[in-house]
Write an enzyme that holds these catalytic residues in place. Structure first.
Site, PDB file in Angstrom:
ATOM      1  CB  CYS A   1     -11.262   5.145   8.264  1.00 26.41           C
ATOM      2  SG  CYS A   1     -11.853   3.461   8.022  1.00 26.41           S
TER       3      CYS A   1
ATOM      4  CG  ASP B   1      -1.845   1.181   1.290  1.00 28.51           C
ATOM      5  OD1 ASP B   1      -1.758   2.069   0.417  1.00 28.51           O
ATOM      6  OD2 ASP B   1      -2.669   1.224   2.222  1.00 28.51           O
TER       7      ASP B   1
ATOM      8  NE  ARG C   1      -6.940   2.303  -2.027  1.00 27.85           N
ATOM      9  CZ  ARG C   1      -7.864   2.934  -1.342  1.00 27.85           C
ATOM     10  NH1 ARG C   1      -9.061   3.138  -1.865  1.00 27.85           N
ATOM     11  NH2 ARG C   1      -7.641   3.374  -0.134  1.00 27.85           N
TER      12      ARG C   1
END
Length: 92
Positions: free
Chosen positions: A47, A10, A90
């Site tokens: 988040c 990531d 993404r």
């Protein structure tokens, strides 16, 4: 003997502008990562799974700049260092 497992990392937002993204991608390729994801969130990050966190993304032009910097870094890693890495961009 089995080959080593492939590692997908990531890469967060790339940790800054084009120079930071370049350093992130080349460093991960040099470390042996098979793939890295980068995303389009603004800082500070939120988040995406928690309700009501106010996740926001950078403008499309900045997202494309991040992707283009990552592509250039991947090409450098491949042609200069001999390390190939898959990029996954993404969006939130």
């Amino acid at each position: 003997q089995s080959p080593p497992p492939l590692l997908m990392v990531d890469g967060d937002t790339g940790y800054g502008g084009a120079a930071n993204i370049r350093r992130t991608i080349r460093g991960l390729a040099c470390a042996g990562a098979a793939a890295v994801t980068i995303e389009d969130q603004t800082f500070p990050k939120r988040c995406t799974y928690a309700a009501g966190t106010g996740v926001s993304t950078v403008p499309r032009s900045e997202s494309m700049s991040r992707i283009n910097a990552a592509i250039a870094a991947r090409e450098e890693a491949k042609h200069i260092d001999g390390n190939d890495i898959l990029l996954v961009a993404r969006t939130d």
